[in-house]
Design an enzyme around this catalytic site. Structure first.
Site, mmCIF file in Angstrom:
data_model
loop_
_atom_site.group_PDB
_atom_site.id
_atom_site.type_symbol
_atom_site.label_atom_id
_atom_site.label_comp_id
_atom_site.label_asym_id
_atom_site.label_seq_id
_atom_site.Cartn_x
_atom_site.Cartn_y
_atom_site.Cartn_z
ATOM 1 N N LYS A 89 -4.473 1.857 14.324
ATOM 2 C CA LYS A 89 -3.098 2.237 14.050
ATOM 3 C C LYS A 89 -3.226 3.638 14.673
ATOM 4 O O LYS A 89 -4.146 4.530 14.294
ATOM 5 C CB LYS A 89 -2.751 1.995 12.426
ATOM 6 C CG LYS A 89 -1.156 2.119 12.413
ATOM 7 C CD LYS A 89 -0.881 1.998 10.738
ATOM 8 C CE LYS A 89 0.606 2.364 10.467
ATOM 9 N NZ LYS A 89 0.809 1.854 9.062
ATOM 10 N N SER A 164 4.880 -0.825 8.497
ATOM 11 C CA SER A 164 4.826 0.106 9.574
ATOM 12 C C SER A 164 3.761 -0.113 10.619
ATOM 13 O O SER A 164 3.654 0.141 11.634
ATOM 14 C CB SER A 164 4.541 1.391 9.080
ATOM 15 O OG SER A 164 3.595 1.605 8.469
ATOM 16 N N SER A 188 2.847 -2.167 4.252
ATOM 17 C CA SER A 188 2.692 -1.750 5.859
ATOM 18 C C SER A 188 1.733 -2.570 6.616
ATOM 19 O O SER A 188 1.579 -2.695 7.770
ATOM 20 C CB SER A 188 2.599 -0.297 6.181
ATOM 21 O OG SER A 188 3.755 0.378 5.737
#
Ligand SMILES: [Zn+2]
Lengths: 530, 505
Positions: A89, A164, A188
């Site tokens: 990420k 997310s 997330s």
């Protein structure tokens, strides 16, 4: 042949490279090819590091070659992640590389150091394929709040992948990488894992060092793995977990090596379920929940019962206050964590002619942050302001204590783990919730209490609803990741023969067709494909 | 705009209420939350910085345990309470020298609360209550410089960013500028004595700010408070507060109203000037630092810190006065100077078997040692060997050398490090106290100076000094002046015992 490699599970890839039947380079090339081809359609990657990944693959091949020459024991000693591609990420610092956190304000910033977990991945010889898309500063549940464009769900390009960590989840679901890392502050990791039909775990707070991870809400953030099966996710957690002196909140709790040795056989995995006690928290079946999702959860519970587990109704009475308390605590911490983005030292910077530094700050931050980030900074700043602190922040922390107590009591009563939906709905369509922030916040209603209590939770695929994946959430007591993975592995064993297990994200062929186009052509092609 | 100076009358009518805030850099090898070295003095800008003290994305703080110990030691030294568990808080504000946009500080659980410090003033001892001492991190340093095109630039040097800082806040107990200066001096001495800080004001290691307000004598309510900053020496602390009291009194006397503001002290102009007006109270939005777990202060840890404290200045002064019989002045001078204290203690110890009088030793240290050391350039500050000083004092006390020669020997010892015995021998300074040995020289001097001798015989006793001097000159200073004087009086005094010229033949 090359695209076949990407269809394997991580441990199958590891076995092939160990045996010398393929190389890490071939494996990496195969994944790069898919990722590069489909990224126009999926937008899962903010950066694909072809050169770096291949050089890491070559280094892994050198180690593999030497181990093969040395024979049995040397091969056995290799980490299962050696030579295996991993996605990160884009809020994980990699020395010399970008780290945008999905925000314009970090455009151009290059991290001068490796995050702790990157050091750990380098140590085991994993191949870092690139940086994945995300909601700006991890604030969002759909990946629509990325400053670099939304990510499509591989199951249906018109729907969101969740957020997310949407880029990581989509990349794993679309076979761009077998493994990826995300962060989970209120859901997330688990929510996008559920929406993309893969495994995603948020470990116990303190299990994984946050050093080098762009902070959203420091007391809630945890780093965790995505994979297409429990064993791969457990191996990735094993690689990154453990105490790091640079994160004072990382705990000196031993990381069990059994994470690398979950049962091979489905029968053995399922047998573990016999006599286990699971709780079904009634507050997690929220009003407005998709009835089909609810059906999948109850079917899953029935599977567990059939395998000899006890499942009982339980109550976590303070769950309903979780969302409100979360939206005080997380923005409050974020308002301070994001204060450092001022344009003085790095990232986006606006200097106004004749302006003082406050004017420059306002311009820099006004341009650099997106609307959702600004909303949360304002919420947090307000909640911490003199005269409101006691009513908001302090009260929210008290609620947090009560939520934690709810869980403590359940686990003290002998419940091994809780079974719950991960998300009240399957993947939703772009734009469906962006107009209403609270509707978006509700997407995390079943996951954020787990962050508030600092507990581990894992989302595993448990079926489809109208062609879109449904996630089953397992929640454990602190440091019970191994137990959760055993349960997840058992559930995989139970459902190994299920028809939905054989289905793959159908939209990937459309994504393939969107390759080689300019963004405008891509948009047109996608529109036509839809 | 200048205000009329206050009249003495006005100063009598108003009482100053002063609280003092001191920030002091702690003496640790590394910074508060990272491993960067604190030895950045003279280093190029931004060479002592890392992701943590630069506030880079993803960096996290780690507590410097040593810094905590230093604040705990300070707390123990001022008799403060320490909570069982302490924690850190974020103080939020934006400024280019604050890389994270918040300072990690302590809000409601400081490491030390409720202590006091007693100072000696010209009006006697005075006790000042200390509200709290807490730990925080220093900011970076802004440097304003012209750019290549002559434009105004503000540059940031992060070498200082994250250096451990202790903030010590008093109750508004201080009433005069002198007390304020004495408090700052005494605090510096305390911090240096317990090894907490080098506390050098000029190097910014000790920063003093004062909150000054006035109220009519006999009233309780506080007046409008003015914060005074930029006082870079003890002298400027006293001057700035004196100025501020007079300025405020002048305004009040003229019927004016004071503004709540922050004022800086200009040493050159000898006045305070407005920096900014505080219209609203700052809202720092303190909340507990989530990156640092609360710190439990183990009682055994605290006991160990307390036990390791050296003798504190106040106790040492009392001991010097009460047990060693020193004057309060000498005790004060000795204790105020670490080198002097060390030399005094060690010389006393070295001369212990010979029973040196502490007062004599104190005179040598405060009179001779400090005079010579303070006159020497700091780079060549001499070191005195206490064993040698003890030996020297013994020689003077025993009359083996004169006090004047003793000073010369001490100076030579400080300059060269040579042993006292060797200097005395080489320079032939051993004093002659034997009257018989001096008789011949005394007689010769009388013969050579008939006029002076006659004056003495005639009762002009001042003239004897000239003859003593002549004997000293003949003996190159070795003669015991007292013995010479007795011998001269015996020969020239009223009575027939004095030799007469040409009588012996
Ligand atoms: Zn540093």
């Amino acid at each position: 042949m090359t695209s076949d490699l990407t269809r394997l599970l991580a441990r199958e890839m590891a076995a092939l490279v160990r045996a010398g039947e393929t190389s890490s380079r071939a494996l990496t090339e195969a994944h790069l090819a898919v990722a590069e081809r489909q990224n126009l359609a999926l937008n899962a990657w903010l950066m694909i590091d072809r050169e770096g990944a291949l050089s890491q693959a070559d280094a892994a091949d050198a180690i593999l070659g030497e181990a093969r020459r040395a024979g049995g024991a040397a091969l056995e000693a290799l980490h299962p992640l050696l030579g295996i591609p991993v996605g990160l990420k884009d809020l994980i610092s990699v020395e010399g590389g970008q780290c945008t956190a999905g925000s314009r304000i970090l455009a151009g910033y290059r991290a001068p150091y490796d995050a702790h977990i990157v050091e750990r991945l380098r140590r085991v010889g994993a191949v870092l394929l690139g940086k994945t898309n995300m909601d700006e500063f991890a604030m969002g549940s759909s990946n629509e709040y990325s400053a670099y464009g939304p990510v499509s769900n591989p199951w249906d390009l018109d729907t969101v992948p969740g957020g997310s960590s949407g880029g990581s989840a989509a990349a794993v679901a679309a076979h761009h990488v077998p493994l990826a890392l995300g962060t989970d502050t209120g859901g997330s990791i688990r929510q996008p894992a559920a929406l993309c039909g893969i495994v995603g775990m948020k470990p116990t707070y303190g299990r994984v060092s946050r050093y080098g991870i762009v902070a959203f809400a420091s007391s809630l953030d945890q780093i965790g793995p995505f994979a297409r099966d429990a064993r791969a996710a457990a191996a990735l957690l094993h690689a990154i977990a453990g105490r790091d002196a640079r994160d004072s909140t990382s705990a000196p709790v031993p990381v069990p090596d059994e994470l690398l040795h979950l049962p091979e056989s489905d029968d053995e995995a399922v047998a573990w379920l016999r006599g286990r006690r699971f709780g079904l928290p009634r507050e997690y079946f929220v009003a407005g929940m998709d009835p089909d999702v609810e059906r999948r959860i109850h079917e899953s519970v029935a599977f567990l019962v059939d395998a000899g587990a006890h499942v009982e109704d339980v109550s976590l009475p303070h769950t309903d206050y979780g969302l409100a308390a979360y939206y005080i605590v997380a923005p409050a911490e974020a308002s301070a964590n994001l204060a450092r983005y001022d344009g003085v030292r790095y990232g986006h910077s606006r200097r106004l002619e004749g302006g003082d530094f406050i004017a420059d700050y306002l311009a820099t931050r006004g341009e650099g942050f997106g609307a959702e980030v600004k909303r949360r900074i304002m919420l947090g700043t307000y909640a911490l302001s003199a005269g409101y602190y006691d009513a908001f922040y302090l009260k929210a922390q008290k609620v947090r204590t009560l939520i934690k107590r709810d869980f403590d009591e359940i686990f003290a009563s002998g419940i091994d783990a809780l079974v719950a939906p991960t998300s009240p709905s399957v993947a939703f369509r772009f734009g469906e919730k962006t107009a209403d922030p609270v509707a978006m916040y509700l997407a995390d209603a079943c996951t954020l209490p787990v962050n508030m209590a600092g507990l581990p939770g894992v989302s595993i695929p448990c079926g489809l609803s109208e062609g879109l994946p449904v996630g089953l959430q397992l929640i454990g007591s602190a440091w019970s990741e191994l137990l959760l993975f055993r349960a997840a592995r058992a559930f995989e064993g139970l459902t190994a023969g299920a028809a939905w297990r054989g289905l793959e994200p159908a939209a990937l062929t459309k994504a393939d067709h969107a390759s080689g186009l300019t963004p405008a052509e891509r948009a047109a092609a996608l529109a036509a494909a839809r | 705009m200048t205000n009329p100076p206050a009249t003495a009358d006005a100063l009598d009518r108003y009482e100053a209420v002063i609280g003092i805030e001191v920030h002091c850099q702690l003496r640790t090898a590394s910074k508060m939350f990272c491993g960067c070295s604190t030895a950045y003095d003279g280093a190029a800008p931004n060479t002592h910085a890392c992701p943590v003290c630069l506030g880079l994305p993803g960096a996290l703080p780690v507590i410097n345990r040593r810094a905590v110990e230093l604040v705990l030691a300070t707390g123990a030294a001022i008799g403060a309470r320490t909570p069982d568990a302490t924690r850190w808080d974020r103080k939020n504000y934006f400024y280019p020298d604050l890389p994270k946009g918040y300072q990690i500080s302590q809000y409601d659980l400081p490491l030390a609360a409720g202590g006091s410090l007693t100072i000696d003033t010209s009006d006697g001892p005075f006790s000042i209550r200390i509200t709290r001492a807490h730990l925080e991190e220093d900011t970076a340093k802004l440097v304003h410089a012209p750019g290549t095109g002559g434009e105004r630039l503000s540059l940031v040097d992060f070498n200082r960013s994250g250096v451990p800082l202790m903030e010590i806040v008093t109750e508004p107990d201080v009433r005069t500028a002198e007390q304020a200066r004495r408090y700052a001096e005494e605090l510096q001495l305390l911090l240096r004595t317990i090894g907490v800080s080098d506390a050098d004001m000029e190097r910014g290691q000790l920063r003093v700010e004062a909150n000054v307000s006035l109220r009519p004598r006999g009233t309780e309510a506080f007046g409008t408070r003015v914060e005074v900053k930029n006082m870079n020496s003890f002298r400027s602390v006293e001057r700035a507060i004196t100025f501020e009291i007079e300025r405020q009194a002048g305004i009040l006397e003229a019927g004016g109203e004071l503004v709540q503001e922050t004022r800086g002290w200009s040493d050159d102009r000898g006045e305070t000037y407005r920096m900014r007006v505080k219209e609203t109270s700052d809202d720092y939005r303190y909340f507990p630092e989530p990156d640092l777990p609360p710190l439990r202060v183990d009682p055994a840890w605290l006991d160990g810190i307390r036990a390791a404290l050296p003798e504190l200045p106040a106790a040492r002064r009392a001991r010097y006065r009460e047990q060693l019989g020193l004057t309060p002045y000498d005790a004060g001078v000795l204790v105020a100077d670490a080198d002097a204290t060390r030399l005094f203690e060690a010389t006393l110890a070295a001369g212990a078997d010979g029973g040196l009088d502490p007062k004599t030793v104190a005179n040598w240290v405060t009179g001779e040692y400090l005079r010579i050391r303070n006159a020497a350039p700091s780079s060549t500050a001499p070191g005195a060997d206490p064993i040698e000083l003890a030996a020297l004092i013994r020689l003077v006390v025993d009359g083996a050398i004169s006090r004047a020669n003793g000073k010369e020997v001490f100076e030579a010892h400080l300059a060269t490090g040579e042993r006292v015995e060797a200097i005395v021998g080489a320079r032939g300074l051993r004093q002659i106290s034997d009257a018989d040995a001096l008789a011949g020289i005394v007689d010769a001097v009388i013969l050579a100076n008939p006029a002076a001798a006659a004056d003495v015989r005639a009762g002009k006793t001042q003239a004897i000094g000239f003859l003593v001097g002549a004997v000293m000159k003949q003996t190159r200073g070795q003669a015991n002046a007292a013995v010479v004087q007795v011998a001269l009086r015996a020969r020239l005094g009223p009575g027939p015992t004095a030799p007469r010229a040409g009588e012996d033949g």
